[in-house]
Scaffold this active site. Structure first.
Site, PDB file in Angstrom:
ATOM      1  N   ARG A 234      26.497  11.418 -36.429  1.00  0.00           N
ATOM      2  CA  ARG A 234      26.142  11.939 -37.752  1.00  0.00           C
ATOM      3  C   ARG A 234      26.019  10.781 -38.742  1.00  0.00           C
ATOM      4  NH1 ARG A 234      27.365  17.174 -39.100  1.00  0.00           N
ATOM      5  NH2 ARG A 234      26.144  16.684 -40.953  1.00  0.00           N
TER       6      ARG A 234
ATOM      7  N   CYS B   6      28.859  20.863 -32.126  1.00  0.00           N
ATOM      8  CA  CYS B   6      28.787  20.197 -33.436  1.00  0.00           C
ATOM      9  C   CYS B   6      30.145  20.065 -34.099  1.00  0.00           C
ATOM     10  CB  CYS B   6      27.807  20.931 -34.343  1.00  0.00           C
ATOM     11  SG  CYS B   6      28.301  22.605 -34.775  1.00  0.00           S
TER      12      CYS B   6
ATOM     13  N   ARG C 199      24.930  21.401 -49.093  1.00  0.00           N
ATOM     14  CA  ARG C 199      25.339  22.378 -48.068  1.00  0.00           C
ATOM     15  C   ARG C 199      25.601  23.679 -48.790  1.00  0.00           C
ATOM     16  NH1 ARG C 199      29.839  21.900 -43.351  1.00  0.00           N
ATOM     17  NH2 ARG C 199      28.040  20.825 -42.466  1.00  0.00           N
TER      18      ARG C 199
ATOM     19  N   GLN D  11      22.555  17.655 -38.109  1.00  0.00           N
ATOM     20  CA  GLN D  11      23.380  17.766 -36.909  1.00  0.00           C
ATOM     21  C   GLN D  11      22.531  17.651 -35.644  1.00  0.00           C
ATOM     22  OE1 GLN D  11      26.959  18.347 -36.596  1.00  0.00           O
ATOM     23  NE2 GLN D  11      26.331  17.596 -34.577  1.00  0.00           N
TER      24      GLN D  11
ATOM     25  N   ASP E 212      28.357  26.603 -29.990  1.00  0.00           N
ATOM     26  CA  ASP E 212      28.869  26.541 -31.364  1.00  0.00           C
ATOM     27  C   ASP E 212      29.784  27.748 -31.554  1.00  0.00           C
ATOM     28  OD1 ASP E 212      29.174  25.899 -34.060  1.00  0.00           O
ATOM     29  OD2 ASP E 212      27.189  26.602 -34.680  1.00  0.00           O
TER      30      ASP E 212
ATOM     31  N   HIS F 206      20.538  23.461 -39.600  1.00  0.00           N
ATOM     32  CA  HIS F 206      21.491  22.330 -39.707  1.00  0.00           C
ATOM     33  C   HIS F 206      20.786  21.097 -39.119  1.00  0.00           C
ATOM     34  CE1 HIS F 206      25.053  20.188 -40.306  1.00  0.00           C
ATOM     35  NE2 HIS F 206      25.873  20.735 -39.444  1.00  0.00           N
TER      36      HIS F 206
HETATM   37  N1  NVA Z   1      27.220  27.288 -37.186  1.00  0.00           N
HETATM   38  C1  NVA Z   1      28.321  26.616 -37.842  1.00  0.00           C
HETATM   39  C2  NVA Z   1      28.123  25.150 -37.848  1.00  0.00           C
HETATM   40  C3  NVA Z   1      29.258  24.383 -38.477  1.00  0.00           C
HETATM   41  C4  NVA Z   1      28.996  22.903 -38.569  1.00  0.00           C
HETATM   42  C5  NVA Z   1      28.456  27.147 -39.255  1.00  0.00           C
HETATM   43  O1  NVA Z   1      27.425  27.354 -39.909  1.00  0.00           O
HETATM   44  O2  NVA Z   1      29.584  27.386 -39.701  1.00  0.00           O
HETATM   45  N1   CP Z   2      29.342  19.648 -37.653  1.00  0.00           N
HETATM   46  C1   CP Z   2      29.529  19.696 -38.977  1.00  0.00           C
HETATM   47  O1   CP Z   2      28.603  19.832 -39.768  1.00  0.00           O
HETATM   48  O2   CP Z   2      30.832  19.574 -39.351  1.00  0.00           O
HETATM   49  P1   CP Z   2      31.425  19.810 -40.803  1.00  0.00           P
HETATM   50  O3   CP Z   2      31.345  21.289 -41.096  1.00  0.00           O
HETATM   51  O4   CP Z   2      32.859  19.333 -40.686  1.00  0.00           O
HETATM   52  O5   CP Z   2      30.641  19.029 -41.796  1.00  0.00           O
END
Ligand code: NVA
Ligand code: CP
Length: 303
Positions: A286, A258, A101, A131, A218, A128
């Site tokens: 997930r 998510c 990530r 997800q 989101d 993502h």
């Molecule tokens: N769009 C959000 C998703 C978090 C799981 C982010 O990138 O922070």
């Molecule tokens: N939805 C998701 O990816 O959550 P986290 O940021 O907690 O991993």
């Protein structure tokens, strides 16, 4: 050595995606007790925070007989500037798969280019994919096939929105995204999908949600955009998913997010905590879909 990565939803064919959902469904319902990761390890690089991704990958690897290592930038030399390519080469000598990530999508591509083990995208600024596969498993669980369904996205044209577009392209469903001006999804991803499926970008949330089977939103400021919180709150005024907006969707429509969520911003508490919300199943899924992904990429399971 040949291996395959999962950096974006189109890395799997349509047929493979359906088989992956079926495998994940077997895992979800207790019909799978193999240990394809026995003796294997997954390195998990997190350059951003995580609750769900970290715990679901770690627990999932363990449930499949394997082991996962949590690597944060505070602990590994990558955080002190060791090149991604060198990290990929070294980790490949120890582990059987790498989940990452991070911010820039091309860093994940670079990691994959230099790794000799499968690389899995656990979120970038662009995509993502794990997800959205979990979201699709949730749709399958509650509504059956996504084919012929209308999915509505309300809010930022971000990593989630881009992955929904990739999913529409691969699986063939109608997608409508309501985004404020300047916050549209990635133009290339959009153009590619539009050659095959109806993907509309509209300004008004009502135009996306009317008649939809799935309503999805989101946060307005994603990880790494914290300093834009205020300007984004202004830009996204009117994009809150509330009960009045949900009323425009199909009566049996489901709400997805998510997580983490900001109640009172992108969604009201009565919607996310209400009867149409499936966000806890979505979070659980997930685990199941990522186990399916790891079993296939790292454990020799076939789809
Ligand atoms: N769009 C959000 C998703 C978090 C799981 C982010 O990138 O922070
Ligand atoms: N939805 C998701 O990816 O959550 P986290 O940021 O907690 O991993």
């Amino acid at each position: 050595m040949s291996h395959r990565d999962f950096l974006a939803i189109p890395d799997f064919s349509t047929e493979e995606l359906h088989a992956l959902f079926a495998l994940a469904e077997r895992m979800r319902t207790g019909g799978y007790d193999k240990k394809p990761l026995a003796g294997k390890s997954l390195a998990m690089i997190f350059m951003k925070a995580s609750t769900r991704t970290r715990v679901s990958f770690e627990v999932g690897a363990w449930q499949l007989g394997g082991h996962a290592l949590f690597l944060s930038p505070r602990d590994v030399q990558l955080g002190r500037g060791e090149p991604i390519a060198d990290t990929a080469r070294v980790l490949s000598r120890y582990v059987d798969g790498i989940m990452i990530r991070t911010y820039k999508h091309n860093e994940v591509q670079e990691l994959a280019a230099h790794a000799t083990v499968p690389v899995i995208n656990g979120l970038t600024d662009l995509l993502h994919p794990c997800q959205i596969l979990a979201d699709l498993l949730t749709v399958r669980q509650h509504l059956g096939s996504v084919r012929g369904r209308v999915v509505a996205w309300v809010g930022d044209g971000n990593n989630m929105a881009n992955s929904w577009i990739n999913a529409a392209w691969r699986l063939g469903f109608e997608l409508r995204l309501a985004c404020p001006e300047g916050y549209e999804p990635n133009a290339d991803i959009l153009a590619r999908a539009r050659e095959k499926v109806p993907v509309q970008v509209v300004r008004h949330p009502a135009d996306a949600v009317r008649g939809a089977h799935v309503v999805n939103t989101d946060v307005w400021a994603s990880m790494g955009q914290e300093e834009e919180q205020e300007s984004r709150a202004n830009a996204f005024a009117g994009y809150t998913v509330d009960a009045a907006l949900m009323q425009l969707a199909q009566p049996d429509a489901i709400f997805l997010h998510c997580l983490p969520a900001h109640r009172g911003e992108e969604v009201t508490a009565d919607v996310i905590d209400g009867p149409q919300s499936r966000v806890w199943d979505e979070a659980e899924n997930r685990l199941h879909i990522q186990k399916a992904i790891m079993a296939v990429l790292m454990g020799g399971e076939t789809v």
